[in-house]
Write a protein that holds these residues in place. Structure first.
Motif, PDB file in Angstrom:
ATOM      1  N   GLY A 148     -34.682 -48.113 -18.345  1.00  0.00           N
ATOM      2  CA  GLY A 148     -34.927 -48.639 -19.687  1.00  0.00           C
ATOM      3  C   GLY A 148     -34.637 -50.130 -19.663  1.00  0.00           C
ATOM      4  O   GLY A 148     -35.215 -50.875 -18.873  1.00  0.00           O
ATOM      5  N   GLY A 149     -33.707 -50.583 -20.501  1.00  0.00           N
ATOM      6  CA  GLY A 149     -33.323 -51.987 -20.482  1.00  0.00           C
ATOM      7  C   GLY A 149     -32.376 -52.295 -19.338  1.00  0.00           C
ATOM      8  O   GLY A 149     -31.706 -51.406 -18.799  1.00  0.00           O
ATOM      9  N   PHE A 150     -32.323 -53.588 -18.958  1.00  0.00           N
ATOM     10  CA  PHE A 150     -31.464 -53.997 -17.837  1.00  0.00           C
ATOM     11  C   PHE A 150     -31.014 -55.434 -18.040  1.00  0.00           C
ATOM     12  O   PHE A 150     -31.790 -56.288 -18.459  1.00  0.00           O
ATOM     13  N   ILE A 151     -29.735 -55.694 -17.755  1.00  0.00           N
ATOM     14  CA  ILE A 151     -29.211 -57.056 -17.755  1.00  0.00           C
ATOM     15  C   ILE A 151     -28.059 -57.120 -16.760  1.00  0.00           C
ATOM     16  O   ILE A 151     -27.313 -56.145 -16.596  1.00  0.00           O
ATOM     17  N   ASP A 152     -27.941 -58.242 -16.052  1.00  0.00           N
ATOM     18  CA  ASP A 152     -26.843 -58.365 -15.093  1.00  0.00           C
ATOM     19  C   ASP A 152     -26.072 -59.651 -15.331  1.00  0.00           C
ATOM     20  O   ASP A 152     -26.385 -60.446 -16.230  1.00  0.00           O
ATOM     21  N   SER A 153     -25.041 -59.861 -14.503  1.00  0.00           N
ATOM     22  CA  SER A 153     -24.131 -60.986 -14.716  1.00  0.00           C
ATOM     23  C   SER A 153     -24.805 -62.330 -14.533  1.00  0.00           C
ATOM     24  O   SER A 153     -24.276 -63.357 -14.981  1.00  0.00           O
ATOM     25  N   ASN A 154     -25.975 -62.376 -13.903  1.00  0.00           N
ATOM     26  CA  ASN A 154     -26.708 -63.632 -13.798  1.00  0.00           C
ATOM     27  C   ASN A 154     -27.257 -64.087 -15.145  1.00  0.00           C
ATOM     28  O   ASN A 154     -27.538 -65.272 -15.340  1.00  0.00           O
ATOM     29  N   SER A 155     -27.431 -63.148 -16.077  1.00  0.00           N
ATOM     30  CA  SER A 155     -28.013 -63.467 -17.382  1.00  0.00           C
ATOM     31  C   SER A 155     -27.012 -63.358 -18.527  1.00  0.00           C
ATOM     32  O   SER A 155     -27.356 -63.692 -19.662  1.00  0.00           O
ATOM     33  N   LEU A 156     -25.801 -62.901 -18.249  1.00  0.00           N
ATOM     34  CA  LEU A 156     -24.792 -62.731 -19.291  1.00  0.00           C
ATOM     35  C   LEU A 156     -23.963 -63.998 -19.458  1.00  0.00           C
ATOM     36  O   LEU A 156     -23.773 -64.763 -18.506  1.00  0.00           O
ATOM     37  N   THR A 157     -23.458 -64.201 -20.648  1.00  0.00           N
ATOM     38  CA  THR A 157     -22.549 -65.316 -20.928  1.00  0.00           C
ATOM     39  C   THR A 157     -21.140 -64.775 -21.065  1.00  0.00           C
ATOM     40  O   THR A 157     -20.889 -63.837 -21.835  1.00  0.00           O
ATOM     41  N   LEU A 178     -28.781 -56.267 -24.892  1.00  0.00           N
ATOM     42  CA  LEU A 178     -29.510 -55.354 -24.026  1.00  0.00           C
ATOM     43  C   LEU A 178     -30.389 -54.471 -24.886  1.00  0.00           C
ATOM     44  O   LEU A 178     -29.900 -53.798 -25.808  1.00  0.00           O
ATOM     45  N   LYS A 179     -31.676 -54.469 -24.597  1.00  0.00           N
ATOM     46  CA  LYS A 179     -32.611 -53.660 -25.376  1.00  0.00           C
ATOM     47  C   LYS A 179     -32.459 -52.184 -25.030  1.00  0.00           C
ATOM     48  O   LYS A 179     -32.301 -51.815 -23.862  1.00  0.00           O
ATOM     49  N   ILE A 180     -32.528 -51.364 -26.065  1.00  0.00           N
ATOM     50  CA  ILE A 180     -32.429 -49.923 -25.880  1.00  0.00           C
ATOM     51  C   ILE A 180     -33.708 -49.274 -26.395  1.00  0.00           C
ATOM     52  O   ILE A 180     -34.192 -49.611 -27.473  1.00  0.00           O
ATOM     53  N   ALA A 181     -34.286 -48.378 -25.591  1.00  0.00           N
ATOM     54  CA  ALA A 181     -35.477 -47.644 -26.023  1.00  0.00           C
ATOM     55  C   ALA A 181     -35.065 -46.496 -26.936  1.00  0.00           C
ATOM     56  O   ALA A 181     -33.949 -45.982 -26.833  1.00  0.00           O
TER      57      ALA A 181
END
Length: 386
Positions: A148-157, A178-181
């Motif tokens: 589904g959605g995905f985010i990692d520490s490269n994109s987090l503040t 983080l987007k959730i379906a």
């Protein structure tokens, strides 16, 4: 007198209805428990598969594997199965493992509902990277855990002290989001450690933020449903990865690229390029795995698993290596050796009493893949200086 008779008769009907309700509830609970037990029994058929090793050692390990899956299932669906009041559980760890679990990774999972809004908050820790992904489907239903959605520490503040908040919702939010379906059922967190014994894991909590209140002590109907889900989780998980192990029979002691789409369909990390296979060695043999060079990447590792695709016991045996723990050759290449006893090489991986099993290699964050080359040699024929 007539009125009193009617009232008395009405009261008797209520009491009779209560007795019927209690009897039906008791029967439903018994049926649910029997279904749970029957499903676990059916999961045991995976031990009887023709291609599965039938010796006592591997069969006992397979039985322990099923008991571990049962423990994970109960933690995931019964204890942590309330999407309105989610809690984190650990789906793979030292004594409970699924699908080539990575010894260098710390896993956390929470049951969620795509219709709700959640917040994860806490401290990042010292892991080399951390990522958050929402999943759809579920091992309990289809044997799949689709992305589904995905985010990692490269994109987090993160704040200066490593604290952060991440909102998980269908609609965009300010800050980390983080987007959730709508059909999401799980939040999965992976932390990658280069030196796990000396790393500090993230400290995290999850809460639903579009409602308040406290959970009711127990919802009988939901509990029955969750218990059945836990049993189906065991059966489908065992079946899925037994199928994977069977599929490796055509390339024993090789490490070809895995079907990446298949890996993603069961919950794989989208940043990872996977290799899966099976190994099989005699007492006097060694499997040599050679990487001509290491491409620019965030992380790589090799690990040795048993037939049931559990990582071997990394608490007591060196069964995995990564860019931090492996020693490169002078030319920048890396040579890894799987063998039953120490061949005197720098990058020895132990078999921990196993004659055969499965294995996994990963690249994380690499834009190119340098495919491992493998060959089997006699221990006394290993080149000097490896």
């Amino acid at each position: 007198m007539l009125t009193g008779f009617l009232l008395c008769g009405h009261t008797n009907q209520i009491e009779e209805a209560r007795v019927v309700d209690l009897t039906e509830a008791k029967s439903e609970n018994i049926r649910t428990w029997e279904l749970y037990c029957d499903t676990l029994k059916r999961a045991g058929l995976q031990l009887q598969r023709q291609e599965a090793p039938q010796d006592d050692f591997n069969q006992a390990e397979g039985m322990r594997y099923l008991s571990r899956l049962a423990r994970i299932g109960l933690e995931m669906f019964v204890e942590g199965g309330d999407e309105q009041f989610p809690t984190f559980m650990v789906p793979s760890h030292e004594t409970a493992k699924i699908g080539a679990d990575n010894p260098d990774m710390g896993y956390l999972a929470a049951r969620i509902n795509g219709q709700y809004t959640y917040r994860v908050s806490g401290l990042r820790g010292s892991a080399a990277s951390i990522n958050f992904s929402t999943k759809r489907g579920g091992y309990d239903k289809s044997g799949k855990l689709e992305p589904g959605g995905f985010i990692d520490s490269n994109s987090l503040t993160f704040a200066q002290d490593g604290s952060f908040e991440l909102v998980i919702s269908q609609h965009p939010q300010p800050g980390n989001w983080l987007k959730i379906a709508p059909d999401s059922i799980q939040l999965l967190i992976r932390q990658v450690f280069l030196d796990r014994a000396n790393e500090k894991p993230a400290q995290l909590k999850i809460e639903r933020i579009d409602a308040d209140g406290k959970p009711f002590p127990i919802n009988p109907g939901k509990l029955r449903n969750n218990l059945v889900q836990a049993a189906h989780f065991v059966e489908n998980t065992a079946t899925t990865f037994a199928n994977w192990a069977q599929s490796y029979e055509g390339h024993i002691n090789q490490l070809p690229p895995a079907d990446q789409t298949l890996c993603q369909s069961v919950g794989g990390d989208p940043n990872i390029f996977y290799y899966h296979s099976r190994w099989q060695l005699a007492e006097d043999e060694a499997l040599v795995i050679h990487l001509d060079r290491i491409p620019n990447c965030e992380y790589w590792n090799i690990q040795v698993n048993n037939y049931w695709m559990e990582s071997l016991d990394y608490r007591y045996f060196r069964i995995s290596l990564n860019q931090h723990s492996a020693k490169p050759n002078p030319d920048g290449s890396v040579t890894l050796v799987i063998a039953h006893r120490d061949p005197g090489t720098s990058n020895w991986l132990e078999t921990a009493g196993h004659d055969d099993g499965t294995m996994c290699f990963r690249w994380i964050g690499s834009k190119e893949q340098v495919h491992p080359r493998t060959y089997v040699v006699k221990l006394n024929e290993l080149p000097l200086g490896l």
